[in-house]
Design an enzyme around this catalytic site. Structure first.
Site, mmCIF file in Angstrom:
data_model
loop_
_atom_site.group_PDB
_atom_site.id
_atom_site.type_symbol
_atom_site.label_atom_id
_atom_site.label_comp_id
_atom_site.label_asym_id
_atom_site.label_seq_id
_atom_site.Cartn_x
_atom_site.Cartn_y
_atom_site.Cartn_z
ATOM 1 N N ASP A 65 -68.435 -56.605 -41.367
ATOM 2 C CA ASP A 65 -68.147 -58.036 -41.302
ATOM 3 C C ASP A 65 -69.373 -58.706 -40.668
ATOM 4 O O ASP A 65 -69.587 -58.606 -39.470
ATOM 5 C CB ASP A 65 -66.883 -58.257 -40.460
ATOM 6 C CG ASP A 65 -66.597 -59.743 -40.187
ATOM 7 O OD1 ASP A 65 -67.319 -60.599 -40.730
ATOM 8 O OD2 ASP A 65 -65.636 -60.024 -39.434
ATOM 9 N N TRP A 79 -62.295 -60.553 -33.813
ATOM 10 C CA TRP A 79 -62.275 -60.410 -35.279
ATOM 11 C C TRP A 79 -62.114 -58.953 -35.665
ATOM 12 O O TRP A 79 -61.399 -58.626 -36.615
ATOM 13 C CB TRP A 79 -63.529 -61.032 -35.891
ATOM 14 C CG TRP A 79 -63.595 -62.494 -35.595
ATOM 15 C CD1 TRP A 79 -64.544 -63.131 -34.852
ATOM 16 C CD2 TRP A 79 -62.646 -63.499 -35.986
ATOM 17 N NE1 TRP A 79 -64.251 -64.471 -34.765
ATOM 18 C CE2 TRP A 79 -63.100 -64.729 -35.444
ATOM 19 C CE3 TRP A 79 -61.473 -63.490 -36.739
ATOM 20 C CZ2 TRP A 79 -62.418 -65.934 -35.633
ATOM 21 C CZ3 TRP A 79 -60.788 -64.692 -36.927
ATOM 22 C CH2 TRP A 79 -61.253 -65.881 -36.386
ATOM 23 N N LYS A 123 -70.362 -69.820 -41.139
ATOM 24 C CA LYS A 123 -71.123 -69.571 -39.909
ATOM 25 C C LYS A 123 -72.633 -69.588 -40.141
ATOM 26 O O LYS A 123 -73.378 -69.751 -39.203
ATOM 27 C CB LYS A 123 -70.723 -68.237 -39.285
ATOM 28 C CG LYS A 123 -69.219 -68.039 -39.157
ATOM 29 C CD LYS A 123 -68.663 -68.548 -37.857
ATOM 30 C CE LYS A 123 -67.137 -68.544 -37.813
ATOM 31 N NZ LYS A 123 -66.503 -67.267 -38.102
HETATM 32 C C1 LIG Z 1 -65.149 -66.637 -38.020
HETATM 33 C C2 LIG Z 1 -65.114 -65.189 -38.210
HETATM 34 C C3 LIG Z 1 -64.119 -64.560 -38.987
HETATM 35 C C4 LIG Z 1 -62.956 -65.314 -39.589
HETATM 36 O O1 LIG Z 1 -63.327 -66.045 -40.665
HETATM 37 P P1 LIG Z 1 -62.241 -66.884 -41.503
HETATM 38 O O2 LIG Z 1 -63.112 -67.387 -42.606
HETATM 39 O O3 LIG Z 1 -61.722 -67.929 -40.603
HETATM 40 O O4 LIG Z 1 -61.194 -65.969 -41.963
HETATM 41 C C5 LIG Z 1 -64.201 -63.194 -39.162
HETATM 42 N N1 LIG Z 1 -65.175 -62.476 -38.601
HETATM 43 C C6 LIG Z 1 -66.146 -63.034 -37.841
HETATM 44 C C7 LIG Z 1 -67.213 -62.177 -37.247
HETATM 45 C C8 LIG Z 1 -66.140 -64.407 -37.633
HETATM 46 O O5 LIG Z 1 -67.092 -64.974 -36.882
#
Ligand SMILES: *Cc1c(COP(=O)(O)O)cnc(C)c1O
Length: 357
Positions: free
Chosen positions: A169, A102, A193
């Site tokens: 993030d 990511w 998540k």
């Molecule tokens: C799943 C994830 C993403 C991507 O998320 P999307 O909603 O599919 O764009 C980005 N960063 C992390 C740390 C993730 O676990």
């Protein structure tokens, strides 16, 4: 209904009581005779949901009063694309730490907009550790990192000290532990998540650090525009915001983020202790950087995988196959996963070790 131990990495398990309320609201939202799916996002009842969801994000994380919360579609991946536009000056620079898939994607988006310096990386060992002790230059517009690496199973235990605004993030560990929000110009996370269903991404930001680059932005890419319009510049992902609100209410009832951290620490200890105790298994990451959310491990003898897979499937365990880039297994233990589910997995691992060790 069959009881399944759901270890899915995302979208993932949410509390049962959230599913029940969410299902009810599809049929009759708060006794209105209307479904949550058929009311206007500008109706009073939905505005109340949005206001409450925004307030809960700040309350749970103890954010400073002036911080603003926005819910947008597009996933955290849209965030990768919006961040350089909103925080990097034209001709400016940004610093990134690369700790996994990511982070790599976030870097790729940043490079579309300007000079992007990778100040730390664990790519040399397939992202199996968190780089430490690196310097963040003072001449960049911001520093970006990924607090938890969903795919590789590593997590920052201490956040890097930075002379420039920090953007994080937190998609896969938001609300899993307390953080000091004032240290961040922006925290963002895809809902699916730890917070809710797919479809919404939350942005928690210091408005004083927004709109400072002089870059011309399209209104849809402009975080300040979305904040000024209270997430209603265009139709927000109403149902994802609603279910996220329900999950945040659940977290609050459970004792908040500090209580979540205790639960998560107990679950992680139970599983990692088993990985370390049973010589048939091996963790894939540096011990000190192990994620409390996503535990990655392998069987030392990969030829045993089919036999192990049969056993955990029989125990109604779901979603522990590792990501294709790591192989082996990944047990995602988000907030809503009960410790009983971790015990069920540990029981299977122990049984397997005695019969195949
Ligand atoms: C799943 C994830 C993403 C991507 O998320 P999307 O909603 O599919 O764009 C980005 N960063 C992390 C740390 C993730 O676990």
């Amino acid at each position: 209904m069959k009881k399944v131990h759901n270890y899915s990495a995302g979208p993932c398990i949410l509390p049962r009581e959230v599913f029940e309320k969410a299902a009810q609201a599809v049929l009759d939202f708060e006794g209105s005779g209307l479904s949550i799916l058929e009311i206007s996002h500008r109706s009073k009842p939905f505005e109340a949901v949005m206001t409450k969801a925004q307030a809960l994000v700040k309350e749970l994380l103890g954010a400073p009063d002036h911080y603003q919360v926005v819910f947008l579609g597009g996933g955290a991946s849209m965030g990768f694309h919006m961040i350089p536009q909103n925080y990097m000056k034209p001709g400016g620079k940004a610093a990134y730490a690369n700790t996994g898939e990511w982070a790599t994607r976030a870097i790729k988006e940043s490079k579309m907009f300007g000079d992007t310096v990778v100040v730390a990386s664990s790519e040399d060992k397939n992202f199996s550790y968190i780089p430490k002790g690196f310097d963040i230059p003072g001449d960049v517009d911001y520093f970006h990192f990924t607090s938890n690496n969903t795919i590789f199973g590593t997590q920052y235990k201490q956040f890097p000290k930075s002379p420039v605004p920090v953007i994080c993030d937190m998609s896969s560990d938001i609300f899993s532990r307390p953080v000091n929000v004032a240290d961040f110009a922006l925290i963002y996370a895809g809902a699916q998540k730890n917070m809710g269903p797919a479809g919404a991404t939350v942005y928690l930001m210091d408005p004083e650090k927004l709109g400072k680059t002089g870059r011309k932005l399209s209104p849809m890419m402009d975080l300040k525009n979305h904040a000024d319009k209270e997430s209603m510049y265009n139709t927000p992902p109403v149902y994802a915001v609603y279910v996220s609100m329900l999950t945040m209410e659940w977290m609050k009832r459970m004792g908040g983020v500090a209580a979540m951290e205790q639960r998560n620490a107990a679950k992680a200890k139970l599983l990692y202790d088993a990985i370390d105790r049973l010589p048939i298994f091996k963790g894939t990451t540096a011990v000190e950087d192990r994620s409390m959310m996503n535990a990655t491990f392998v069987l030392n003898d990969a030829s045993l995988e089919p036999a192990f897979d049969a056993l955990w499937k029989e125990a109604n365990i779901s979603g522990i196959r590792g990501h294709r880039s790591v192989g082996g297994y990944r047990a995602s233990m988000y907030n809503a996963l009960p410790i009983e589910s971790v015990q069920a997995l540990v029981d299977v691992m122990e049984h397997f070790a005695t019969t195949h060790g």
